[in-house]
Design a protein around this motif. Structure first.
Motif, short mmCIF file in Angstrom:
data_model
loop_
_atom_site.label_atom_id
_atom_site.label_comp_id
_atom_site.label_asym_id
_atom_site.label_seq_id
_atom_site.Cartn_x
_atom_site.Cartn_y
_atom_site.Cartn_z
N ASP A 2 0.81 -1.21 0.00
CA ASP A 2 0.00 0.00 0.00
C ASP A 2 0.85 1.27 0.00
N LEU A 3 2.16 1.14 0.18
CA LEU A 3 3.04 2.31 0.17
C LEU A 3 3.14 2.88 -1.25
N PRO A 4 3.35 4.19 -1.38
CA PRO A 4 3.46 4.78 -2.72
C PRO A 4 4.72 4.29 -3.43
N GLU A 5 4.64 4.26 -4.75
CA GLU A 5 5.78 3.85 -5.58
C GLU A 5 6.21 5.02 -6.45
N HIS A 6 7.51 5.12 -6.69
CA HIS A 6 8.07 6.15 -7.56
C HIS A 6 8.99 5.47 -8.56
#
Length: 95
Positions: A69-73
């Motif tokens: 669920d953590l953001p991805e870059h």
């Protein structure tokens, strides 16, 4: 002043042997005023106090933590020929 008393005063975390603990109940109101009654062996006057607070109860998590669920870059591919060896990053001394 005896050496032990001087050492106790300078140590900071060593309690002053001339002070004693007094335990009593107080009430902290919504406006943060404090009321209570001191035991009879406490003489009148201004005093410094330490207030002990119980640990805060942890709220249960609404849902289990999921690393996905953590953001991805996406920063794209790594540069061609990139070396992450310690010697390449810090030189021969390895620092």
């Amino acid at each position: 002043m005896p050496q032990s008393a001087k050492h106790a005063r300078l140590a900071g975390n060593v309690q002053d042997p001339t002070l004693s603990d007094v335990h009593t109940r107080i009430h902290v109101a919504a406006d943060h005023t404090i009321t209570g009654v001191a035991p009879p062996d406490v003489p009148p006057g201004d005093r410094e106090i330490t207030i002990a607070l119980p640990p805060l109860a942890r709220q249960p998590a609404k849902k289990p933590f999921d690393v996905n669920d953590l953001p991805e870059h996406d920063l794209g591919p790594w540069p061609e020929g990139l070396s992450l060896r310690r010697e390449d990053m810090y030189g021969d001394d390895g620092r």
